[in-house]
Motif scaffolding. Structure first.
Motif, PDB file in Angstrom:
ATOM      1  N   ARG A 250       0.813  -1.259  -0.109  1.00  0.00           N
ATOM      2  CA  ARG A 250       0.020  -0.042   0.088  1.00  0.00           C
ATOM      3  C   ARG A 250       0.833   1.123  -0.039  1.00  0.00           C
ATOM      4  O   ARG A 250       1.688   1.427   0.639  1.00  0.00           O
ATOM      5  N   PHE A 251       0.481   2.200  -0.863  1.00  0.00           N
ATOM      6  CA  PHE A 251       1.534   3.461  -0.959  1.00  0.00           C
ATOM      7  C   PHE A 251       0.762   4.631  -1.138  1.00  0.00           C
ATOM      8  O   PHE A 251      -0.109   4.609  -1.929  1.00  0.00           O
ATOM      9  N   ASP A 252       0.797   5.276  -0.130  1.00  0.00           N
ATOM     10  CA  ASP A 252       0.148   6.787   0.141  1.00  0.00           C
ATOM     11  C   ASP A 252       0.974   7.940  -0.500  1.00  0.00           C
ATOM     12  O   ASP A 252       2.299   7.837  -0.115  1.00  0.00           O
ATOM     13  N   PHE A 253       0.480   8.773  -1.568  1.00  0.00           N
ATOM     14  CA  PHE A 253       1.322   9.775  -2.077  1.00  0.00           C
ATOM     15  C   PHE A 253       0.580  11.204  -2.158  1.00  0.00           C
ATOM     16  O   PHE A 253      -0.597  11.034  -2.572  1.00  0.00           O
ATOM     17  N   THR A 254       1.186  12.244  -2.292  1.00  0.00           N
ATOM     18  CA  THR A 254       1.004  13.398  -2.430  1.00  0.00           C
ATOM     19  C   THR A 254       0.113  13.654  -3.968  1.00  0.00           C
ATOM     20  O   THR A 254       1.166  13.646  -4.723  1.00  0.00           O
ATOM     21  N   HIS A 255      -0.794  13.871  -4.334  1.00  0.00           N
ATOM     22  CA  HIS A 255      -1.574  14.182  -5.663  1.00  0.00           C
ATOM     23  C   HIS A 255      -2.782  14.826  -5.454  1.00  0.00           C
ATOM     24  O   HIS A 255      -3.717  14.150  -4.547  1.00  0.00           O
ATOM     25  N   GLY A 256      -3.132  15.786  -6.027  1.00  0.00           N
ATOM     26  CA  GLY A 256      -4.339  16.675  -5.691  1.00  0.00           C
ATOM     27  C   GLY A 256      -5.683  16.023  -6.428  1.00  0.00           C
ATOM     28  O   GLY A 256      -6.617  16.681  -6.283  1.00  0.00           O
ATOM     29  N   LYS A 257      -5.554  14.817  -7.324  1.00  0.00           N
ATOM     30  CA  LYS A 257      -6.836  14.581  -7.921  1.00  0.00           C
ATOM     31  C   LYS A 257      -6.600  12.934  -8.192  1.00  0.00           C
ATOM     32  O   LYS A 257      -5.506  12.436  -8.063  1.00  0.00           O
ATOM     33  N   PRO A 258      -7.652  12.015  -8.344  1.00  0.00           N
ATOM     34  CA  PRO A 258      -7.638  10.933  -8.767  1.00  0.00           C
ATOM     35  C   PRO A 258      -6.788  10.649 -10.080  1.00  0.00           C
ATOM     36  O   PRO A 258      -6.486  11.428 -10.609  1.00  0.00           O
ATOM     37  N   VAL A 259      -6.221   9.412  -9.680  1.00  0.00           N
ATOM     38  CA  VAL A 259      -5.323   8.984 -10.763  1.00  0.00           C
ATOM     39  C   VAL A 259      -6.081   8.262 -11.876  1.00  0.00           C
ATOM     40  O   VAL A 259      -6.962   7.181 -11.583  1.00  0.00           O
ATOM     41  N   ARG A 260      -6.289   8.703 -13.163  1.00  0.00           N
ATOM     42  CA  ARG A 260      -7.179   8.234 -14.080  1.00  0.00           C
ATOM     43  C   ARG A 260      -6.911   6.690 -14.573  1.00  0.00           C
ATOM     44  O   ARG A 260      -5.675   6.304 -14.273  1.00  0.00           O
ATOM     45  N   ASP A 261      -7.781   6.006 -15.069  1.00  0.00           N
ATOM     46  CA  ASP A 261      -7.467   4.757 -15.408  1.00  0.00           C
ATOM     47  C   ASP A 261      -6.220   4.548 -16.348  1.00  0.00           C
ATOM     48  O   ASP A 261      -5.414   3.591 -16.272  1.00  0.00           O
ATOM     49  N   ARG A 262      -6.410   5.537 -17.428  1.00  0.00           N
ATOM     50  CA  ARG A 262      -5.258   5.409 -18.376  1.00  0.00           C
ATOM     51  C   ARG A 262      -3.881   5.702 -17.739  1.00  0.00           C
ATOM     52  O   ARG A 262      -2.829   5.144 -18.010  1.00  0.00           O
ATOM     53  N   GLU A 263      -3.845   6.539 -16.606  1.00  0.00           N
ATOM     54  CA  GLU A 263      -2.723   6.789 -15.911  1.00  0.00           C
ATOM     55  C   GLU A 263      -2.184   5.442 -15.204  1.00  0.00           C
ATOM     56  O   GLU A 263      -0.889   5.232 -15.191  1.00  0.00           O
ATOM     57  N   LEU A 264      -3.002   5.049 -14.579  1.00  0.00           N
ATOM     58  CA  LEU A 264      -2.679   3.845 -13.969  1.00  0.00           C
ATOM     59  C   LEU A 264      -2.241   2.624 -14.652  1.00  0.00           C
ATOM     60  O   LEU A 264      -1.228   2.045 -14.446  1.00  0.00           O
ATOM     61  N   GLU A 265      -2.673   2.622 -15.984  1.00  0.00           N
ATOM     62  CA  GLU A 265      -2.352   1.623 -17.121  1.00  0.00           C
ATOM     63  C   GLU A 265      -0.642   2.098 -17.375  1.00  0.00           C
ATOM     64  O   GLU A 265       0.123   1.228 -17.402  1.00  0.00           O
ATOM     65  N   ARG A 266      -0.549   3.404 -17.389  1.00  0.00           N
ATOM     66  CA  ARG A 266       0.796   3.763 -17.870  1.00  0.00           C
ATOM     67  C   ARG A 266       1.826   3.336 -16.743  1.00  0.00           C
ATOM     68  O   ARG A 266       3.144   3.266 -16.836  1.00  0.00           O
ATOM     69  N   VAL A 267       1.397   3.613 -15.485  1.00  0.00           N
ATOM     70  CA  VAL A 267       2.218   3.345 -14.322  1.00  0.00           C
ATOM     71  C   VAL A 267       2.700   1.951 -14.249  1.00  0.00           C
ATOM     72  O   VAL A 267       3.594   1.349 -13.998  1.00  0.00           O
ATOM     73  N   GLU A 268       1.661   1.288 -14.435  1.00  0.00           N
ATOM     74  CA  GLU A 268       1.784  -0.222 -14.409  1.00  0.00           C
ATOM     75  C   GLU A 268       2.680  -0.804 -15.450  1.00  0.00           C
ATOM     76  O   GLU A 268       3.432  -1.672 -15.227  1.00  0.00           O
ATOM     77  N   ASP A 269       2.544  -0.439 -16.603  1.00  0.00           N
ATOM     78  CA  ASP A 269       3.352  -0.678 -17.779  1.00  0.00           C
ATOM     79  C   ASP A 269       4.772  -0.447 -17.795  1.00  0.00           C
ATOM     80  O   ASP A 269       5.681  -1.130 -17.959  1.00  0.00           O
ATOM     81  N   LEU A 270       5.046   1.018 -16.933  1.00  0.00           N
ATOM     82  CA  LEU A 270       6.347   1.424 -16.755  1.00  0.00           C
ATOM     83  C   LEU A 270       7.197   0.350 -15.551  1.00  0.00           C
ATOM     84  O   LEU A 270       8.119  -0.073 -16.014  1.00  0.00           O
ATOM     85  N   VAL A 271       6.363   0.237 -14.579  1.00  0.00           N
ATOM     86  CA  VAL A 271       7.032  -0.737 -13.675  1.00  0.00           C
ATOM     87  C   VAL A 271       7.356  -2.041 -14.103  1.00  0.00           C
ATOM     88  O   VAL A 271       8.383  -2.653 -14.085  1.00  0.00           O
ATOM     89  N   ASN A 272       6.450  -2.566 -15.063  1.00  0.00           N
ATOM     90  CA  ASN A 272       6.615  -4.072 -15.674  1.00  0.00           C
ATOM     91  C   ASN A 272       7.632  -3.965 -16.674  1.00  0.00           C
ATOM     92  O   ASN A 272       8.364  -4.991 -16.759  1.00  0.00           O
ATOM     93  N   GLN A 273       7.809  -2.913 -17.085  1.00  0.00           N
ATOM     94  CA  GLN A 273       9.080  -2.713 -18.227  1.00  0.00           C
ATOM     95  C   GLN A 273      10.321  -2.752 -17.444  1.00  0.00           C
ATOM     96  O   GLN A 273      11.225  -3.299 -17.850  1.00  0.00           O
ATOM     97  N   MET A 274      10.386  -1.993 -16.140  1.00  0.00           N
ATOM     98  CA  MET A 274      11.538  -2.290 -15.371  1.00  0.00           C
ATOM     99  C   MET A 274      11.814  -3.387 -14.966  1.00  0.00           C
ATOM    100  O   MET A 274      13.051  -4.066 -14.626  1.00  0.00           O
ATOM    101  N   VAL A 275      10.748  -4.362 -14.650  1.00  0.00           N
ATOM    102  CA  VAL A 275      10.796  -5.744 -14.313  1.00  0.00           C
ATOM    103  C   VAL A 275      11.526  -6.648 -15.296  1.00  0.00           C
ATOM    104  O   VAL A 275      12.311  -7.278 -15.177  1.00  0.00           O
ATOM    105  N   ARG A 276      10.878  -6.352 -16.602  1.00  0.00           N
ATOM    106  CA  ARG A 276      11.635  -7.108 -17.752  1.00  0.00           C
ATOM    107  C   ARG A 276      13.000  -6.708 -17.995  1.00  0.00           C
ATOM    108  O   ARG A 276      13.686  -7.755 -18.348  1.00  0.00           O
ATOM    109  N   GLU A 277      13.238  -5.656 -17.544  1.00  0.00           N
ATOM    110  CA  GLU A 277      14.746  -5.046 -17.779  1.00  0.00           C
ATOM    111  C   GLU A 277      15.799  -5.847 -16.820  1.00  0.00           C
ATOM    112  O   GLU A 277      16.897  -5.694 -16.754  1.00  0.00           O
ATOM    113  N   ASN A 278      15.122  -6.215 -15.796  1.00  0.00           N
ATOM    114  CA  ASN A 278      15.938  -7.304 -14.602  1.00  0.00           C
ATOM    115  C   ASN A 278      16.870  -6.246 -14.208  1.00  0.00           C
ATOM    116  O   ASN A 278      18.125  -6.559 -14.256  1.00  0.00           O
ATOM    117  N   LEU A 279      16.743  -5.159 -13.787  1.00  0.00           N
ATOM    118  CA  LEU A 279      17.505  -4.039 -13.330  1.00  0.00           C
ATOM    119  C   LEU A 279      18.464  -4.524 -11.941  1.00  0.00           C
ATOM    120  O   LEU A 279      17.442  -5.068 -11.167  1.00  0.00           O
TER     121      LEU A 279
END
Length: 532
Positions: A250-279
């Motif tokens: 669970r992660f709480d963070f400062t942001h003044g408005k709801p995170v839209r579905d498309r933004e959540l998809e982009r966040v997920e995609d970026l995290v999983n991209q970093m996972v695939r890059e095996n940093l």
């Protein structure tokens, strides 16, 4: 089994003391190989070696020197009491330079944390506490707080919950239910399951490995999520709280408005991209100023010591953190956001899962999708289009139903007008039209008022066990009879309330059984109003 290097064990020189075991040997067996000291003494004595008082004194001196080295080592000089699970990402190898001075932990040395390198370790019980009292022994069924000289168990801090595991001694076994900081020490909540333990006993500590792996997965996932949010939503995003559990984060963070579905998809995609890059996940210690110069994220308002631990994930994330992490991001496997919502004004919360928990979540979603598709007898990927079609059809049917109800109400209006009774010369229509919703009642009242020309109307309906009420008064009588007051009177009688304008008002109630009596009292109320 032979311990490696046994043939080279040194013994003290001297004709009368050739077989005496130096304390250094006992210390090496304990510190390097995890061999309990009391058991080592028995084995050595069985083989003809002498364990003397001098041996024991040398062993204790080696142990004290080890503790001094641990105190002197560059570690975080940040009190665990000041750590907040809601706000911290730094932790836990926090060793107080001074021993605890809080009873019942007074004068106990700081615990050496070994959990970054190993999940098992030999240790010695320094103290056991129950109900704020030191206990020399604990037996099966007892639950105590155990303080060890060293431990691989992570104490809850930085959002990451404490480790669980097993403590094993010569004559006892116990479950470590939780690990916490208390009075500046790492304290294990221990439930003795077999035999017993005594203060000063040498034991073996083992962290529950699958659970720790879940914590590592979700802590590394938390860092990836934090970095992705800052990159995609903006650098105004800062951590406002976190929870790292074995099965979720669970992660709480400062942001003044709801995170839209498309933004959540982009966040997920970026995290999983970093996972695939095996940093590579690279934890290291450095000076605080150097960590900040290299861009490490620090929490606003937190106090850090001169030396800090940094966790760097490739070029993607660098944070001050004392938690346990994976060796590389590829071990995360999969990252999946499960929920987004508000915590407070300007603070959003994301919940997510990684690894096996993420696969399980995706499996549950797919199962629900297949079940819904089976009900409609269509392939799962056609569900959105079919659901939209069904919703459009439902709206059309609701519109048709409303039109039919309106026509029926208009048809009933003529009957109601014909059945109006006179109260002091004023036409009054009171009727119960069960099945009509609020819109239907209002349409019926308007139709009756239009046909009536001059008069007072009070209509009621029961739908799904709830009472709906509408009162209407023609313009010429609005100064004498108030529609809002009339509907309030009836609503009170059926356990409800409402009101409105002098010429039109609506209300509701909870007691359909009282409706007929309430409507029967309308003529008398209207008569009083007209008489006034």
């Amino acid at each position: 089994a032979e311990v490696e290097g046994q043939a080279a064990w040194p013994v003290a020189a001297g004709d009368g003391d050739r077989r005496r075991v130096p304390g250094r040997v006992l210390f090496t067996l304990y510190d390097t190989y995890g061999f309990p000291t009391d058991l080592a003494q028995e084995v050595l004595q069985d083989r003809g070696f002498a364990v003397t008082a001098e041996t024991q004194a040398e062993y204790e001196a080696e142990m004290e020197a080890q503790r001094e080295r641990a105190r002197a080592k560059d570690v975080f000089v940040r009190s665990p009491v000041g750590l907040s699970a809601a706000t911290g990402l730094i932790s836990p190898n926090v060793k107080q330079i001074q021993p605890s001075n809080v009873e019942p932990y007074k004068d106990l040395p700081p615990t050496e944390f070994l959990g970054y390198q190993t999940l098992t370790a030999p240790a010695r019980i320094l103290a056991m506490v129950r109900e704020d009292q030191r206990r020399r022994e604990a037996v099966a069924g007892d639950e105590v707080e155990a303080v060890l000289d060293r431990t691989p168990c992570y104490a809850e801090s930085g959002g990451q919950i404490g480790d669980t595991g097993v403590l094993t001694g010569r004559q006892g076994r116990g479950d470590i239910l939780d690990t916490q900081y208390k009075s500046g020490l790492i304290v294990h909540r221990l439930r003795v399951t077999e035999g017993g333990f005594r203060e000063g006993e040498d034991v073996a500590v083992a962290v529950e490995s699958p659970r720790r792996q879940g914590l590592r997965l979700h802590h590394t996932g938390t860092h990836l999520l934090h970095a992705a949010l800052r990159q995609l939503l903006g650098t105004h995003v800062t951590q406002a709280g976190s929870l790292v559990a074995p099965d979720r984060l669970r992660f709480d963070f400062t942001h003044g408005k709801p995170v839209r579905d498309r933004e959540l998809e982009r966040v997920e995609d970026l995290v999983n991209q970093m996972v695939r890059e095996n940093l590579t996940v690279d934890p290291f210690e450095t000076d605080l100023d150097e960590a900040l110069r290299m861009g490490a994220m620090a929490l606003f308002g937190e106090k850090y010591g001169r030396r800090v631990r940094v966790v760097r994930i490739g070029d993607f994330s660098t944070e001050l953190c004392g938690g346990t992490h994976l060796d590389a991001t590829g071990q995360v496997g999969l990252f999946k956001v499960t929920q987004e919502g508000a915590v407070a004004a300007g603070v959003r919360r994301l919940e997510a899962v990684t690894g096996g928990a993420a696969l399980q979540h995706v499996g549950q979603e797919e199962a629900a999708l297949r079940e819904a598709a089976d009900l409609l007898r269509i392939p799962p990927l056609e569900l959105p289009r079919r659901l939209q079609k069904l919703l459009d059809e439902q709206k059309a049917l609701e519109k048709s139903l409303a039109q039919i109800e309106s026509r029926l109400a208009q048809g009933r209006a003529q009957e109601l007008v014909a059945g109006a009774r006179a109260v002091k010369g004023v036409p009054l229509v009171v009727a119960r039209l069960d099945g009509l919703d609020a819109d239907g009642l209002r349409a019926a009242a308007d139709s009756v008022r239009e046909r009536l020309g001059s008069g007072v109307i009070c209509l009621a309906s029961v739908v799904d066990g709830k009472v709906g009420l509408v009162s209407a008064v023609t313009r010429d009588l609005a100064g004498r009879v108030h529609a809002g007051k009339l509907v309030q009177e009836v609503a009170r009688a059926v356990g409800g309330g409402g009101g409105g304008r002098p010429d039109l008002a609506q209300a509701g109630g909870k007691d359909p059984s009282a409706l007929d009596a309430a409507l029967a009292g309308v003529p008398a109320w209207v008569e009083r109003a007209l008489g006034g």
